[in-house]
Design a protein around this motif. Structure first.
Motif, mmCIF file in Angstrom:
data_model
loop_
_atom_site.group_PDB
_atom_site.id
_atom_site.type_symbol
_atom_site.label_atom_id
_atom_site.label_comp_id
_atom_site.label_asym_id
_atom_site.label_seq_id
_atom_site.Cartn_x
_atom_site.Cartn_y
_atom_site.Cartn_z
ATOM 1 N N VAL A 252 -13.371 6.880 -4.071
ATOM 2 C CA VAL A 252 -13.498 7.389 -2.705
ATOM 3 C C VAL A 252 -14.964 7.439 -2.286
ATOM 4 C CG1 VAL A 252 -13.194 9.448 -1.253
ATOM 5 C CG2 VAL A 252 -11.317 8.643 -2.702
ATOM 6 N N VAL A 253 -15.836 7.936 -3.159
ATOM 7 C CA VAL A 253 -17.272 7.994 -2.855
ATOM 8 C C VAL A 253 -17.822 6.583 -2.628
ATOM 9 C CG1 VAL A 253 -19.545 8.579 -3.812
ATOM 10 C CG2 VAL A 253 -17.655 10.203 -3.994
ATOM 11 N N ALA A 254 -17.420 5.638 -3.464
ATOM 12 C CA ALA A 254 -17.879 4.254 -3.308
ATOM 13 C C ALA A 254 -17.370 3.651 -2.002
ATOM 14 C CB ALA A 254 -17.424 3.408 -4.496
ATOM 15 N N LEU A 255 -16.104 3.897 -1.676
ATOM 16 C CA LEU A 255 -15.542 3.384 -0.432
ATOM 17 C C LEU A 255 -16.246 3.995 0.768
ATOM 18 C CD1 LEU A 255 -13.424 1.669 0.998
ATOM 19 C CD2 LEU A 255 -11.810 3.557 0.726
ATOM 20 N N THR B 119 0.846 -1.197 0.000
ATOM 21 C CA THR B 119 0.000 0.000 0.000
ATOM 22 C C THR B 119 0.874 1.236 0.000
ATOM 23 O OG1 THR B 119 -1.659 -1.201 1.284
ATOM 24 C CG2 THR B 119 -1.865 1.182 1.228
ATOM 25 N N SER B 120 0.511 2.209 -0.845
ATOM 26 C CA SER B 120 1.227 3.483 -0.854
ATOM 27 C C SER B 120 0.228 4.610 -0.627
ATOM 28 C CB SER B 120 1.971 3.676 -2.178
ATOM 29 O OG SER B 120 1.062 3.693 -3.257
ATOM 30 N N PHE B 121 0.740 5.752 -0.255
ATOM 31 C CA PHE B 121 -0.079 6.927 0.020
ATOM 32 C C PHE B 121 0.346 8.047 -0.911
ATOM 33 C CE2 PHE B 121 0.161 4.320 3.732
ATOM 34 C CZ PHE B 121 -1.152 4.280 4.178
ATOM 35 N N ARG B 122 -0.662 8.787 -1.401
ATOM 36 C CA ARG B 122 -0.369 9.909 -2.291
ATOM 37 C C ARG B 122 -1.516 10.904 -2.209
ATOM 38 N NH1 ARG B 122 -3.853 9.378 -6.304
ATOM 39 N NH2 ARG B 122 -4.398 7.350 -7.163
ATOM 40 N N PRO B 123 -1.295 12.117 -2.725
ATOM 41 C CA PRO B 123 -2.387 13.091 -2.761
ATOM 42 C C PRO B 123 -3.557 12.566 -3.605
ATOM 43 C CG PRO B 123 -0.299 14.190 -3.148
ATOM 44 C CD PRO B 123 -0.026 12.698 -3.197
ATOM 45 N N MET B 124 -4.768 12.824 -3.136
ATOM 46 C CA MET B 124 -5.961 12.457 -3.894
ATOM 47 C C MET B 124 -6.043 13.342 -5.131
ATOM 48 S SD MET B 124 -9.993 12.608 -2.669
ATOM 49 C CE MET B 124 -9.686 11.758 -1.125
ATOM 50 N N CYS B 125 -6.528 12.769 -6.237
ATOM 51 C CA CYS B 125 -6.770 13.548 -7.451
ATOM 52 C C CYS B 125 -8.212 13.314 -7.896
ATOM 53 C CB CYS B 125 -5.774 13.198 -8.547
ATOM 54 S SG CYS B 125 -5.921 11.523 -9.169
ATOM 55 N N ALA B 126 -8.664 14.114 -8.832
ATOM 56 C CA ALA B 126 -10.054 14.028 -9.293
ATOM 57 C C ALA B 126 -10.393 12.630 -9.804
ATOM 58 C CB ALA B 126 -10.312 15.082 -10.365
ATOM 59 N N ALA B 127 -9.429 11.951 -10.392
ATOM 60 C CA ALA B 127 -9.678 10.603 -10.910
ATOM 61 C C ALA B 127 -9.960 9.584 -9.808
ATOM 62 C CB ALA B 127 -8.487 10.145 -11.750
ATOM 63 N N VAL C 139 -3.412 3.527 -1.716
ATOM 64 C CA VAL C 139 -3.617 2.831 -2.979
ATOM 65 C C VAL C 139 -2.840 1.521 -2.979
ATOM 66 C CG1 VAL C 139 -3.490 3.095 -5.478
ATOM 67 C CG2 VAL C 139 -3.715 5.109 -4.060
ATOM 68 N N LYS C 140 -3.497 0.461 -3.419
ATOM 69 C CA LYS C 140 -2.817 -0.822 -3.625
ATOM 70 C C LYS C 140 -1.988 -0.746 -4.899
ATOM 71 C CE LYS C 140 -4.115 -3.471 -0.267
ATOM 72 N NZ LYS C 140 -3.162 -3.952 0.690
ATOM 73 N N ALA C 141 -1.072 -1.663 -5.062
ATOM 74 C CA ALA C 141 -0.181 -1.664 -6.226
ATOM 75 C C ALA C 141 -0.959 -1.674 -7.537
ATOM 76 C CB ALA C 141 0.764 -2.855 -6.149
ATOM 77 N N ALA C 142 -2.124 -2.308 -7.554
ATOM 78 C CA ALA C 142 -2.932 -2.381 -8.774
ATOM 79 C C ALA C 142 -3.650 -1.064 -9.067
ATOM 80 C CB ALA C 142 -3.961 -3.497 -8.649
ATOM 81 N N GLY C 143 -3.569 -0.102 -8.149
ATOM 82 C CA GLY C 143 -4.174 1.207 -8.372
ATOM 83 C C GLY C 143 -5.507 1.426 -7.694
ATOM 84 N N SER C 144 -6.042 0.417 -7.010
ATOM 85 C CA SER C 144 -7.338 0.598 -6.358
ATOM 86 C C SER C 144 -7.178 1.365 -5.045
ATOM 87 C CB SER C 144 -8.016 -0.749 -6.111
ATOM 88 O OG SER C 144 -7.217 -1.561 -5.281
ATOM 89 N N VAL C 145 -8.114 2.286 -4.810
ATOM 90 C CA VAL C 145 -8.120 3.083 -3.584
ATOM 91 C C VAL C 145 -8.690 2.230 -2.467
ATOM 92 C CG1 VAL C 145 -9.087 5.126 -2.453
ATOM 93 C CG2 VAL C 145 -8.317 5.269 -4.829
ATOM 94 N N VAL C 146 -7.929 2.080 -1.382
ATOM 95 C CA VAL C 146 -8.367 1.257 -0.254
ATOM 96 C C VAL C 146 -8.555 2.081 1.026
ATOM 97 C CG1 VAL C 146 -7.413 -0.879 -1.187
ATOM 98 C CG2 VAL C 146 -5.988 0.573 0.279
ATOM 99 N N GLY C 147 -8.255 3.374 0.954
ATOM 100 C CA GLY C 147 -8.432 4.255 2.098
ATOM 101 C C GLY C 147 -8.258 5.696 1.664
ATOM 102 N N PHE C 148 -8.740 6.597 2.511
ATOM 103 C CA PHE C 148 -8.607 8.020 2.199
ATOM 104 C C PHE C 148 -8.704 8.832 3.470
ATOM 105 C CE2 PHE C 148 -13.105 7.242 2.145
ATOM 106 C CZ PHE C 148 -13.680 8.386 2.689
ATOM 107 N N LYS D 156 -20.079 2.643 7.292
ATOM 108 C CA LYS D 156 -21.124 3.375 8.011
ATOM 109 C C LYS D 156 -20.590 4.574 8.792
ATOM 110 C CE LYS D 156 -21.089 0.582 12.163
ATOM 111 N NZ LYS D 156 -21.632 0.871 13.440
ATOM 112 N N ASP D 157 -19.339 4.552 9.205
ATOM 113 C CA ASP D 157 -18.787 5.649 10.007
ATOM 114 C C ASP D 157 -18.067 6.713 9.176
ATOM 115 O OD1 ASP D 157 -19.754 4.614 12.410
ATOM 116 O OD2 ASP D 157 -17.997 3.318 12.644
ATOM 117 N N ALA D 158 -17.951 6.495 7.883
ATOM 118 C CA ALA D 158 -17.274 7.473 7.017
ATOM 119 C C ALA D 158 -18.235 8.608 6.674
ATOM 120 C CB ALA D 158 -16.794 6.802 5.736
ATOM 121 N N PRO D 159 -17.705 9.812 6.485
ATOM 122 C CA PRO D 159 -18.562 10.914 6.042
ATOM 123 C C PRO D 159 -19.190 10.572 4.690
ATOM 124 C CG PRO D 159 -16.344 11.703 6.567
ATOM 125 C CD PRO D 159 -16.307 10.212 6.620
#
Length: 70
Positions: free
Chosen positions: A21-24, A8-16, A57-66, A29-32
């Motif tokens: 992020v909305v789906a995650l 897992t790596s961390f980076r600035p969020m972008c519009a893409a 982000v996982k190596a495959a590019g999927s967002v797993v946290g924000f 239930k506790d996320a805004p």
């Protein structure tokens, strides 16, 4: 064997990232439950209050946290 944290790596969020992020957030239930437009405003440097938005982000590019903070 690699640990999950090593994949897992961390980076600035972008519009893409916003759709993932909305789906995650919707799956947690506790996320805004912000609208897509609210996340896009958080990415806008001219928006007030100023915010920082990061994704995990996982190596495959999927967002797993924000995180979004002001």
């Amino acid at each position: 064997m690699n640990s999950p944290a090593a994949e897992t790596s961390f980076r600035p969020m972008c519009a893409a990232d916003v759709e993932q992020v909305v789906a995650l957030a919707g799956s947690l239930k506790d996320a805004p439950q912000w609208a897509r437009a609210a996340y896009l405003r958080a990415l806008d440097p001219a928006s007030a209050p100023r915010r920082i938005a990061l994704v995990a982000v996982k190596a495959a590019g999927s967002v797993v946290g924000f995180a979004v903070a002001s």
